[in-house]
Write a protein that holds these residues in place. Structure first.
Motif, PDB file in Angstrom:
ATOM      1  N   ALA A 181     -62.467 -34.787  52.405  1.00  0.00           N
ATOM      2  CA  ALA A 181     -62.100 -35.958  51.774  1.00  0.00           C
ATOM      3  C   ALA A 181     -61.163 -35.687  50.874  1.00  0.00           C
ATOM      4  O   ALA A 181     -60.702 -34.489  50.703  1.00  0.00           O
ATOM      5  CB  ALA A 181     -63.337 -36.307  51.005  1.00  0.00           C
ATOM      6  N   GLN A 182     -60.233 -36.905  50.482  1.00  0.00           N
ATOM      7  CA  GLN A 182     -59.262 -36.657  49.886  1.00  0.00           C
ATOM      8  C   GLN A 182     -59.130 -37.740  48.520  1.00  0.00           C
ATOM      9  O   GLN A 182     -60.000 -38.839  48.763  1.00  0.00           O
ATOM     10  CB  GLN A 182     -57.723 -36.601  50.546  1.00  0.00           C
ATOM     11  N   LEU A 183     -58.100 -37.493  47.644  1.00  0.00           N
ATOM     12  CA  LEU A 183     -57.984 -38.662  46.632  1.00  0.00           C
ATOM     13  C   LEU A 183     -57.649 -39.711  47.404  1.00  0.00           C
ATOM     14  O   LEU A 183     -56.638 -39.656  48.358  1.00  0.00           O
ATOM     15  CB  LEU A 183     -57.170 -38.334  45.679  1.00  0.00           C
ATOM     16  N   ALA A 184     -57.719 -41.108  46.900  1.00  0.00           N
ATOM     17  CA  ALA A 184     -57.404 -42.326  47.365  1.00  0.00           C
ATOM     18  C   ALA A 184     -55.918 -42.344  47.532  1.00  0.00           C
ATOM     19  O   ALA A 184     -55.362 -42.620  48.612  1.00  0.00           O
ATOM     20  CB  ALA A 184     -57.782 -43.551  46.731  1.00  0.00           C
ATOM     21  N   LYS A 185     -55.293 -41.714  46.707  1.00  0.00           N
ATOM     22  CA  LYS A 185     -53.778 -41.738  46.631  1.00  0.00           C
ATOM     23  C   LYS A 185     -53.247 -40.629  45.487  1.00  0.00           C
ATOM     24  O   LYS A 185     -53.721 -40.236  45.026  1.00  0.00           O
ATOM     25  CB  LYS A 185     -53.158 -43.307  46.347  1.00  0.00           C
ATOM     26  N   PRO A 186     -52.246 -39.907  46.293  1.00  0.00           N
ATOM     27  CA  PRO A 186     -51.560 -38.694  45.281  1.00  0.00           C
ATOM     28  C   PRO A 186     -51.344 -39.368  43.983  1.00  0.00           C
ATOM     29  O   PRO A 186     -50.942 -40.531  43.564  1.00  0.00           O
ATOM     30  CB  PRO A 186     -50.300 -38.422  45.957  1.00  0.00           C
ATOM     31  N   LEU A 187     -51.370 -38.310  42.872  1.00  0.00           N
ATOM     32  CA  LEU A 187     -51.190 -38.740  41.696  1.00  0.00           C
ATOM     33  C   LEU A 187     -49.787 -37.989  41.095  1.00  0.00           C
ATOM     34  O   LEU A 187     -49.476 -37.139  41.748  1.00  0.00           O
ATOM     35  CB  LEU A 187     -52.258 -38.050  40.690  1.00  0.00           C
ATOM     36  N   PRO A 188     -49.293 -38.630  40.328  1.00  0.00           N
ATOM     37  CA  PRO A 188     -47.753 -38.115  39.794  1.00  0.00           C
ATOM     38  C   PRO A 188     -47.831 -37.189  38.740  1.00  0.00           C
ATOM     39  O   PRO A 188     -48.732 -37.245  37.978  1.00  0.00           O
ATOM     40  CB  PRO A 188     -47.100 -39.580  39.594  1.00  0.00           C
ATOM     41  N   ILE A 189     -46.683 -36.618  38.684  1.00  0.00           N
ATOM     42  CA  ILE A 189     -46.361 -35.406  37.430  1.00  0.00           C
ATOM     43  C   ILE A 189     -44.937 -35.436  37.368  1.00  0.00           C
ATOM     44  O   ILE A 189     -44.418 -35.212  38.180  1.00  0.00           O
ATOM     45  CB  ILE A 189     -47.023 -34.204  37.619  1.00  0.00           C
ATOM     46  N   GLU A 190     -44.645 -35.831  36.132  1.00  0.00           N
ATOM     47  CA  GLU A 190     -43.180 -36.076  36.073  1.00  0.00           C
ATOM     48  C   GLU A 190     -42.691 -34.503  35.163  1.00  0.00           C
ATOM     49  O   GLU A 190     -43.129 -34.135  34.141  1.00  0.00           O
ATOM     50  CB  GLU A 190     -42.834 -37.203  34.801  1.00  0.00           C
ATOM     51  N   VAL A 191     -41.814 -34.078  35.924  1.00  0.00           N
ATOM     52  CA  VAL A 191     -41.538 -32.606  35.350  1.00  0.00           C
ATOM     53  C   VAL A 191     -39.900 -32.689  34.776  1.00  0.00           C
ATOM     54  O   VAL A 191     -39.283 -33.172  35.498  1.00  0.00           O
ATOM     55  CB  VAL A 191     -41.305 -31.548  36.275  1.00  0.00           C
ATOM     56  N   ASP A 192     -39.838 -32.091  33.351  1.00  0.00           N
ATOM     57  CA  ASP A 192     -38.447 -32.438  32.959  1.00  0.00           C
ATOM     58  C   ASP A 192     -38.076 -30.939  32.613  1.00  0.00           C
ATOM     59  O   ASP A 192     -38.531 -29.847  32.977  1.00  0.00           O
ATOM     60  CB  ASP A 192     -38.701 -32.918  31.263  1.00  0.00           C
ATOM     61  N   ARG A 193     -36.894 -30.812  32.295  1.00  0.00           N
ATOM     62  CA  ARG A 193     -36.051 -29.495  32.032  1.00  0.00           C
ATOM     63  C   ARG A 193     -36.916 -28.981  30.906  1.00  0.00           C
ATOM     64  O   ARG A 193     -37.449 -29.513  30.187  1.00  0.00           O
ATOM     65  CB  ARG A 193     -34.714 -29.674  31.414  1.00  0.00           C
ATOM     66  N   VAL A 194     -36.659 -27.453  30.600  1.00  0.00           N
ATOM     67  CA  VAL A 194     -37.441 -26.899  29.413  1.00  0.00           C
ATOM     68  C   VAL A 194     -36.895 -27.414  28.192  1.00  0.00           C
ATOM     69  O   VAL A 194     -37.871 -27.561  27.010  1.00  0.00           O
ATOM     70  CB  VAL A 194     -37.050 -25.534  29.706  1.00  0.00           C
ATOM     71  N   ARG A 195     -35.791 -27.708  27.774  1.00  0.00           N
ATOM     72  CA  ARG A 195     -35.264 -28.249  26.567  1.00  0.00           C
ATOM     73  C   ARG A 195     -36.070 -29.785  26.256  1.00  0.00           C
ATOM     74  O   ARG A 195     -36.056 -30.035  25.150  1.00  0.00           O
ATOM     75  CB  ARG A 195     -33.686 -28.702  26.811  1.00  0.00           C
ATOM     76  N   ALA A 196     -36.700 -30.359  27.283  1.00  0.00           N
ATOM     77  CA  ALA A 196     -37.394 -31.713  26.812  1.00  0.00           C
ATOM     78  C   ALA A 196     -38.661 -31.387  26.050  1.00  0.00           C
ATOM     79  O   ALA A 196     -39.394 -32.017  25.451  1.00  0.00           O
ATOM     80  CB  ALA A 196     -38.059 -32.229  28.157  1.00  0.00           C
ATOM     81  N   ARG A 197     -39.274 -30.084  26.266  1.00  0.00           N
ATOM     82  CA  ARG A 197     -40.306 -29.652  25.428  1.00  0.00           C
ATOM     83  C   ARG A 197     -39.985 -29.656  23.902  1.00  0.00           C
ATOM     84  O   ARG A 197     -41.191 -30.144  23.053  1.00  0.00           O
ATOM     85  CB  ARG A 197     -40.741 -28.161  25.925  1.00  0.00           C
ATOM     86  N   PHE A 198     -38.936 -29.085  23.472  1.00  0.00           N
ATOM     87  CA  PHE A 198     -38.819 -29.265  22.100  1.00  0.00           C
ATOM     88  C   PHE A 198     -37.263 -29.057  21.756  1.00  0.00           C
ATOM     89  O   PHE A 198     -36.437 -28.343  22.306  1.00  0.00           O
ATOM     90  CB  PHE A 198     -39.490 -28.183  21.341  1.00  0.00           C
ATOM     91  N   SER A 199     -36.808 -29.873  20.896  1.00  0.00           N
ATOM     92  CA  SER A 199     -35.194 -29.842  20.581  1.00  0.00           C
ATOM     93  C   SER A 199     -35.184 -30.375  19.176  1.00  0.00           C
ATOM     94  O   SER A 199     -35.863 -30.878  18.548  1.00  0.00           O
ATOM     95  CB  SER A 199     -34.392 -30.678  21.536  1.00  0.00           C
ATOM     96  N   SER A 200     -33.896 -29.666  18.846  1.00  0.00           N
ATOM     97  CA  SER A 200     -33.535 -30.245  17.274  1.00  0.00           C
ATOM     98  C   SER A 200     -32.266 -30.923  17.559  1.00  0.00           C
ATOM     99  O   SER A 200     -31.327 -30.637  17.939  1.00  0.00           O
ATOM    100  CB  SER A 200     -33.021 -29.073  16.545  1.00  0.00           C
ATOM    101  N   TRP A 201     -32.507 -32.309  17.014  1.00  0.00           N
ATOM    102  CA  TRP A 201     -31.772 -33.305  17.379  1.00  0.00           C
ATOM    103  C   TRP A 201     -30.697 -33.599  15.834  1.00  0.00           C
ATOM    104  O   TRP A 201     -31.157 -33.647  14.907  1.00  0.00           O
ATOM    105  CB  TRP A 201     -32.211 -34.670  17.580  1.00  0.00           C
ATOM    106  N   TYR A 202     -29.421 -33.864  16.356  1.00  0.00           N
ATOM    107  CA  TYR A 202     -28.479 -34.167  15.153  1.00  0.00           C
ATOM    108  C   TYR A 202     -27.860 -35.819  15.491  1.00  0.00           C
ATOM    109  O   TYR A 202     -27.459 -35.850  16.613  1.00  0.00           O
ATOM    110  CB  TYR A 202     -27.474 -33.253  15.210  1.00  0.00           C
ATOM    111  N   GLU A 203     -28.185 -36.581  14.650  1.00  0.00           N
ATOM    112  CA  GLU A 203     -27.905 -37.853  15.222  1.00  0.00           C
ATOM    113  C   GLU A 203     -26.496 -38.286  14.054  1.00  0.00           C
ATOM    114  O   GLU A 203     -26.528 -37.743  12.723  1.00  0.00           O
ATOM    115  CB  GLU A 203     -28.715 -38.661  14.652  1.00  0.00           C
ATOM    116  N   LEU A 204     -25.466 -38.939  14.740  1.00  0.00           N
ATOM    117  CA  LEU A 204     -24.388 -39.192  13.986  1.00  0.00           C
ATOM    118  C   LEU A 204     -23.616 -40.502  14.611  1.00  0.00           C
ATOM    119  O   LEU A 204     -24.064 -40.739  15.685  1.00  0.00           O
ATOM    120  CB  LEU A 204     -23.122 -38.190  13.867  1.00  0.00           C
ATOM    121  N   PHE A 205     -22.990 -41.186  13.764  1.00  0.00           N
ATOM    122  CA  PHE A 205     -22.184 -42.339  14.178  1.00  0.00           C
ATOM    123  C   PHE A 205     -20.887 -41.976  14.596  1.00  0.00           C
ATOM    124  O   PHE A 205     -19.980 -41.579  13.685  1.00  0.00           O
ATOM    125  CB  PHE A 205     -22.282 -43.472  13.253  1.00  0.00           C
TER     126      PHE A 205
END
Length: 294
Positions: free
Chosen positions: A190-214
């Motif tokens: 038996a299998q799951l009715a349909k596959p389940l998704p997992i979205e994988v990001d770059r390592v930097r997506a885990r934590f970053s220090s953002w600098y915002e400017l105009f």
């Protein structure tokens, strides 16, 4: 209340409450490259057969499904939770599923082991059952060495004139069990009715220090480029811009949120869209798309 009509018999092997999921699979859980994804589910069936399960997973753009074994984690308290894991190595949209089945040969072998350990001797019926299972495995085998191993075991278990110890040793042989395992037979899978998704990001997506400017406040994109080394030296690794697109002219606001703009007021950058372009354009007063890439 009458039981609902079914077009086919219900599955004997059930897989419930898979994880990780978000809103029952509606959204994809997120991981980063290099993470180990721990997959779990409630897996059970009627009867006393030995269960087997694997987590199946596929990388973005992958052509085939890979597998990793799952194991029962709470069987010592009569639980039905199973766990397995795999590693995500590239960014993108991964998929996973779970497959579970009854290991018929392992169940038969376990029963033989317990009966032999208990001192039972008249096991002709059990041995003939093993021959049937080995014949099915031999038909599915693709490796020549496995075919020879299974054929030899079938011949031995079918020979009632051999000593009991020889028959028992063959029935419990690790080599025979391994050969059956490699055939990949999965009864009642038996299998799951349909596959389940997992979205994988770059390592930097885990934590970053953002600098915002105009960019406008710094004199445009080229001037911002000159400041990037100093911003990075402060420990920031993401540079965040508010919209840098052409700004609409209708109902334009002025300084300090004034409802009437002066002739030199650029307007609010979030009012995107003018003759110079929309979301895919750079405001000409800030620079060009080449400046943005730089």
């Amino acid at each position: 209340m009458a039981a609902p009509k079914r077009s086919e018999a219900p599955a004997r092997t059930l897989i419930n409450h898979p994880a990780p999921t978000v809103d029952g699979g509606r959204y994809a859980p997120k991981r980063c490259v290099g993470d180990t994804v721990k997959v779990s589910a409630d897996i059970f069936r009627d009867g006393h057969e030995i269960m087997r399960a694997v987590v199946r997973y596929k990388a973005p753009g992958g052509r085939r499904w890979l597998e990793a074994p799952m194991h029962a984690v709470d069987a010592h308290v009569n639980g039905v939770r199973w766990e397995g894991e795999f590693t995500v190595e590239t960014p993108g949209s991964w998929q996973y599923s779970i497959e579970a089945w009854s290991d018929v040969f392992a169940t038969w072998r376990d029963e033989m082991h317990r009966k032999i350990d208990a001192g039972q001797h008249d096991l002709g019926g059990e041995l003939s059952e093993g021959v049937v299972l080995l014949e099915s495995a031999a038909q599915a085998a693709t490796d020549e060495a496995d075919k020879e191993t299974l054929a030899s075991a079938i011949a031995t278990l079918s020979d009632e004139g051999l000593p009991e110890a020889t028959l028992h040793d063959t029935a419990l042989s690790p080599e025979v069990a391994a050969a059956v395992e490699r055939t990949g037979l999965r009864p009642d899978a038996a299998q799951l009715a349909k596959p389940l998704p997992i979205e994988v990001d770059r390592v930097r997506a885990r934590f970053s220090s953002w600098y915002e400017l105009f960019p406008r406040s710094w004199g445009g994109l080229k001037a911002v480029t000159e400041q990037i080394p100093a911003i990075a030296e402060l420990g920031f690794d993401v540079l965040y811009f508010p919209p840098i697109h052409p700004i609409g002219r209708k109902n334009r606001k002025g300084r300090n949120n004034a409802l009437v703009a002066g002739p030199d007021d650029p307007g609010v950058p979030y009012a995107i869209g003018a003759d110079e372009g929309g979301h895919d354009a750079v405001h000409p007063e800030l620079g060009t798309t080449d400046d943005l890439r730089a």
